[in-house]
Design an enzyme around this catalytic site. Structure first.
Site, PDB file in Angstrom:
ATOM      1  N   LYS A   1       2.447  -3.448   8.859  1.00 52.39           N
ATOM      2  CA  LYS A   1       3.552  -2.499   8.780  1.00 52.39           C
ATOM      3  C   LYS A   1       4.849  -3.213   9.111  1.00 52.39           C
ATOM      4  CE  LYS A   1       5.781   1.535   9.074  1.00 52.39           C
ATOM      5  NZ  LYS A   1       5.944   2.485   7.982  1.00 52.39           N
TER       6      LYS A   1
ATOM      7  N   GLY B   1       7.905   3.938   2.961  1.00 47.89           N
ATOM      8  CA  GLY B   1       8.563   5.136   3.449  1.00 47.89           C
ATOM      9  C   GLY B   1       9.960   4.830   3.920  1.00 47.89           C
ATOM     10  N   GLU B   2      10.556   5.810   4.635  1.00 46.37           N
ATOM     11  CA  GLU B   2      11.930   5.661   5.112  1.00 46.37           C
ATOM     12  C   GLU B   2      12.034   4.565   6.173  1.00 46.37           C
ATOM     13  OE1 GLU B   2      13.803   8.474   2.692  1.00 46.37           O
ATOM     14  OE2 GLU B   2      14.618   6.995   4.063  1.00 46.37           O
ATOM     15  N   PHE B   3      10.928   4.257   6.873  1.00 47.86           N
ATOM     16  CA  PHE B   3      11.023   3.430   8.064  1.00 47.86           C
ATOM     17  C   PHE B   3      10.306   2.096   7.912  1.00 47.86           C
ATOM     18  CE2 PHE B   3      12.717   7.166   9.637  1.00 47.86           C
ATOM     19  CZ  PHE B   3      11.873   8.205   9.305  1.00 47.86           C
ATOM     20  N   GLY B   4       9.829   1.785   6.713  1.00 42.68           N
ATOM     21  CA  GLY B   4       9.170   0.519   6.501  1.00 42.68           C
ATOM     22  C   GLY B   4       8.155   0.631   5.380  1.00 42.68           C
TER      23      GLY B   4
ATOM     24  N   ASP C   1       7.705  10.207  15.181  1.00 33.18           N
ATOM     25  CA  ASP C   1       7.528  10.199  13.725  1.00 33.18           C
ATOM     26  C   ASP C   1       6.130  10.718  13.381  1.00 33.18           C
ATOM     27  OD1 ASP C   1       8.091   9.871  11.077  1.00 33.18           O
ATOM     28  OD2 ASP C   1       7.788   7.713  11.035  1.00 33.18           O
TER      29      ASP C   1
ATOM     30  N   LEU D   1       0.824  -1.222   0.000  1.00 31.07           N
ATOM     31  CA  LEU D   1       0.000   0.000   0.000  1.00 31.07           C
ATOM     32  C   LEU D   1       0.846   1.253   0.000  1.00 31.07           C
ATOM     33  CD1 LEU D   1      -2.705  -1.084   2.604  1.00 31.07           C
ATOM     34  CD2 LEU D   1      -2.857  -1.167   0.117  1.00 31.07           C
ATOM     35  N   GLY D   2       2.053   1.163   0.501  1.00 29.01           N
ATOM     36  CA  GLY D   2       2.905   2.353   0.562  1.00 29.01           C
ATOM     37  C   GLY D   2       4.248   2.001   1.150  1.00 29.01           C
TER      38      GLY D   2
ATOM     39  N   VAL E   1       4.039  -0.671   4.107  1.00 33.02           N
ATOM     40  CA  VAL E   1       2.723  -1.082   4.582  1.00 33.02           C
ATOM     41  C   VAL E   1       2.094  -1.949   3.508  1.00 33.02           C
ATOM     42  CG1 VAL E   1       0.466  -0.330   5.393  1.00 33.02           C
ATOM     43  CG2 VAL E   1       2.476   1.037   5.919  1.00 33.02           C
TER      44      VAL E   1
END
Length: 877
Positions: free
Chosen positions: A563, A540-543, A668, A537-538, A545
């Site tokens: 996540k 980012g810098e930290f994982g 965050d 689904l998406g 989803v």
């Protein structure tokens, strides 16, 4: 009462108490003497029996010779002998204390007696109050002053109790062989006068009971200020308090009048505010600002609202003939609303016979204006019953509630309709043969037109997708702030399916985890085989989803979001720390916090530390930032009103207040980590970098990991320190994201330059944001963390701003936003082209305004895209 209000009141009381205690701690108690025997050169004390005590002059324990009483008569050994002082007035004492310097040659107690009376007693004998005291060491040589002096005992602060009569005699009884009384000091304690928290207290003696304070100049009582002076000369706990009244602000413990051009409306804590627009003050200490000439305010307008005036005339007054007797008149809202949101319209009609030199007169009853002729809030009206050979003059007047107060009728625009006889020209009807001849070319022309239209739509759609992809790739592009309706949404790239390997459920490392920890997380740690990952689904810098399915204990599958944790887990200790925090996070229960459903572990190649997978409820509307961007790039021209944006902020502040009360730091917080539920309620999510603070009130990051630089507080950037106040900083950035509809903070500024800019005082610019709301943001970005507000105070301030705005009808707001979200989600999962006409039908108008036709709107979108900006509605929020 709202929990946020209670917390803020408790915070105010705490700060008040801290200020009071800090002030009183600096005050030195006063000792007020009633008797000091060393300074009296002629003591006339009474001895009973008369020969029991003799008065001599010695340097006994002091630097100079003074009168000393000795009771060493060998003939009176083992007999009770008493030395009485002369009568002493108590002054304003309520409680007496005694300092006694004496020496004795045995362990016989010295009995101290207090005889209260309203005047001198000739032979004092009554023992009303008494207590005993014994020197710890006795002397052996009564004739040696040095030996006596070495054994002097100084008893200090002996409590003689309360005194109610006008004065007293003090007696010292002794039945031993020898005693020396070197000095006697009778005194009482006084609390010094002070001014604290806008309240002044005069000096008071200990035990005098409750003392009432007086508010300083410019202050008013919120509740009666009272305080007690305690026995030690220290002030007790203050009850009640004063605050600076209207027109005054606190300056230390005093109140200062607001200067010219500023005011303070209420008698409460707070600073003077600058006069709002179009107003001023004529003197200091003003509680409100007077409107400038040509402006006014209504009685129920809040003081911070600037003075307003009548609107300008309506724009673009046009008519559309429906028939020879009926027409529609419409117009656009005035260019200048006078500073107010509401605007009303009156439609006036005058007539005269064509060619007549007579003046215009009001229209007769045959002409009807619908829905009404006065108090219109829409920008359209229908005129019926027009007559032939009669000319009409239509005027539309714009006004608001301030117009009547100013004694003006508003501003109007007029249009004249000159009627002429209607001429009907006969049109020949084609024969069947002629119609057949026309049919084929007409059909061909229609088909060609349809094909051409489809080609144009396809080309435009490709251009739109390319423009949106460019925005996705470069988040630093400066975008125009959204102020109204009319956006084109470009669907995101098709999600990719996960590449994470799914492994067996058993993870060997758990064998070494603390048994108590395993017991605590048994309800949150789930078998890996119960989780099935779907499409991404998406990321980012930290994982990342993923969409997934979660098998419940009752064998029911539910849709979830999973996540992955890719930062912060570098060792087994880190993993155990994360599991400890997950143990606590499983108990989170708040409407504005995403509920943690479970945690499972995913083994990865070339690593002995598994990757945690956090299982969360699936919210189909996704994160708040995606939604905000969709309101600017949406496939549905949809406008989210300012009221809804404030409610989003209040939801996040309430969720963060809950987290901070639990001792959790988010670290965050951003719009991308806030999820929008089906009920339009925002929930804080993504606790990948969260930490719980136990013994201390901060967390220091010790391992280098990627962090959300542009959302971090200045102390986090410079010293890697995180507190609840660093989360407040991130909340301020999140507020800026919301009002800018998903823009990236600090556009065009590289991450490595950000800290220097912040330390030099630079902050995110206000942009298209309400000044009061921007002040709340600035308070979150104060350089000193202690000066930033708490989340409870932020929620309360945002609620106050929401109360100032006109209410929206919740059902309509939910209908339009939900309808828009459903269509946006449908577009993401389908390649079908959006229907422009259907999109226009879902426009959300916060208040009635002129609708532009589809062709004109698409032309405006095209022009703005060529400039690299988004379409902005010029209507003020």
């Amino acid at each position: 009462m709202d929990m946020a209000v209670i917390l803020c009141l408790l915070l105010h009381y705490y700060l008040f108490s801290v200020t009071f205690l800090a002030t009183t701690a600096q005050l030195t108690p006063i000792k007020e003497d009633i008797l000091d025997s060393t300074s009296d050169r002629d003591l006339q004390w009474l001895s009973d029996p008369p020969e029991a005590f003799q008065k001599i002059k010695l340097k006994l324990g002091l630097t100079s010779a003074h009168l000393v009483y000795q009771g060493c008569n060998s003939n009176l050994k083992n007999r009770l002998k008493t030395l009485w002082t002369t009568w002493m007035a108590k002054k304003d004492a309520h409680e007496l204390q005694l300092d006694l310097l004496f020496a004795q040659n045995d362990k016989t107690p010295v009995i101290i007696q207090l005889l209260e009376s309203d005047g001198p007693v000739e032979r004092p004998q009554t023992r009303q109050k008494q207590q005993q005291i014994v020197a710890p060491q006795e002397f052996t040589q009564p004739k040696s002053p040095q030996d006596v002096e070495r054994h002097l005992y100084h008893a200090q602060g002996l409590d003689l109790g309360k005194i109610k009569r006008n004065g007293f005699h003090l007696g010292f009884s002794y039945s031993g062989s020898c005693i020396f009384i070197s000095s006697v000091r009778v005194f009482y304690m006084k609390c010094p006068g002070m001014t604290v928290n806008q309240t002044s207290f005069g000096g008071a003696s200990a035990g005098s009971g409750w003392i009432r304070g007086q508010c300083v100049d410019g202050a008013e009582e919120k509740s009666t200020p009272m305080i007690e002076c305690e026995s030690n000369g220290q002030w007790g706990v203050m009850q009640g308090f004063c605050v600076c009244g209207a027109g005054y602000e606190a300056e230390g413990n005093m109140c200062k009048a607001c200067g010219l051009g500023s005011y303070k409306a209420a008698n409460e804590s707070g600073e003077c505010q600058l006069c709002p627009s179009n107003s001023r003050t004529s003197s200091e200490g003003a509680s409100n600002c007077d409107c400038e000439e040509g402006y006014a305010r209504l009685q129920n307008d809040p003081p911070h609202l600037g003075c307003t005036r009548s609107p300008s005339a309506p724009l673009n007054l046009t008519i559309h003939h429906l028939s020879s007797t009926d027409l529609i008149v419409n117009w656009a809202t005035p260019a200048d609303l006078g500073g107010r949101e509401e605007v009303m319209y009156d439609v006036e009609c005058r007539q005269k016979t064509e060619g007549s030199l007579a003046p215009w007169i009001p229209c007769d009853n045959t002409m009807v204006i619908t829905p009404q002729s006065t108090g219109l809030t829409e920008t359209v009206a229908t005129i019926t019953g027009l007559q032939a050979h009669v000319s009409y003059q239509l005027s539309v007047r714009a006004y608001n509630r301030i117009s009547q107060k100013l004694g003006t009728s508003g501003s109007s625009q007029s249009i004249t309709i000159l009627k002429t006889p209607v001429v009907i020209t006969a049109v020949p009807v084609p024969t069947p043969a002629a119609r057949q001849q026309l049919k084929t070319p007409v059909i061909g022309g229609v088909l060609c037109g349809i094909l051409l239209l489809l080609a144009l739509i396809s080309a435009a759609f490709c251009l739109v997708r390319r423009g949106h992809s460019k925005f996705r790739e470069d988040q630093e592009v400066e975008l125009m702030p959204l102020q109204g309706v009319g956006r084109v949404y470009r669907p995101p790239e098709e999600p990719q399916t996960t590449s994470l390997q799914q492994t067996a459920s058993s993870v060997p490392f758990l064998d070494s985890v603390n048994e108590s920890l395993l017991s605590g997380i048994k309800d949150v740690l789930v078998d890996r085989n119960r989780v099935t990952l779907g499409k991404e689904l998406g990321k980012g810098e930290f994982g990342a989803v993923y969409e997934g399915m979660f098998l419940l204990e009752d064998n029911e599958n539910i849709q979830v979001a999973v996540k992955t944790m890719r930062v912060g887990i570098n060792s087994q200790d880190d993993l155990e720390s994360f599991l400890k925090e997950a143990e606590i996070m499983q108990h989170f229960d708040h409407d504005n916090i995403v509920k943690l459903l479970g945690v499972t572990l995913e083994t990865v190649e070339n690593s002995s530390i598994p990757v945690p997978l956090v299982i969360l409820p699936f919210l189909k509307h996704g994160d708040l930032r995606r939604f905000l961007i969709a309101t600017r790039y949406g496939d549905i021209p949809m406008f989210v009103p300012h009221q809804s944006l404030l409610r989003f902020m209040i939801d996040i502040a309430s969720g963060m207040e809950y987290l901070s009360c639990k001792g959790f730091l988010h670290r965050d917080l951003a719009a991308r980590n806030c999820m929008l539920g089906d009920d339009l309620c925002v929930r804080v999510a993504d606790f990948g970098l969260s930490k719980q603070i136990f013994s201390s009130n901060y967390y220091r990051q010790k391992v280098a990991i990627r962090m959300p630089i542009k959302w971090m507080a200045i102390e986090s950037l410079s010293e890697s320190i995180y507190t609840s106040k660093s989360d407040v900083w991130s909340f301020g950035v999140t507020m800026w994201e919301i009002v800018s509809r998903g823009k990236t903070p600090y556009p065009g500024i590289p991450n490595h330059e950000l800290l220097e800019l912040l330390e030099n005082g630079h902050r995110l610019k206000q942009g298209d944001c309400d000044s009061k709301l921007y002040e709340v943001m600035l308070s979150c970005w104060h350089k000193e963390p202690s000066q930033r507000p708490c989340f409870a105070e932020l929620a309360q301030r945002l609620k106050a701003l929401l109360c100032e705005l006109p209410p929206l009808e919740p059902s309509k707001e939910s209908y339009y936003i939900n309808q828009g979200l459903e269509a946006a989600n449908a577009t993401q999962s389908s390649a079908a082209e959006p229907d422009p006409e259907g999109a226009v039908g879902n426009i959300y108008f916060p208040s009635p305004e002129a609708r532009t036709d589809c062709a004109k709107r698409k032309e405006e979108v095209k022009e703005d895209e060529e400039e690299g900006y988004l379409l902005c509605n010029k209507r003020a929020m």
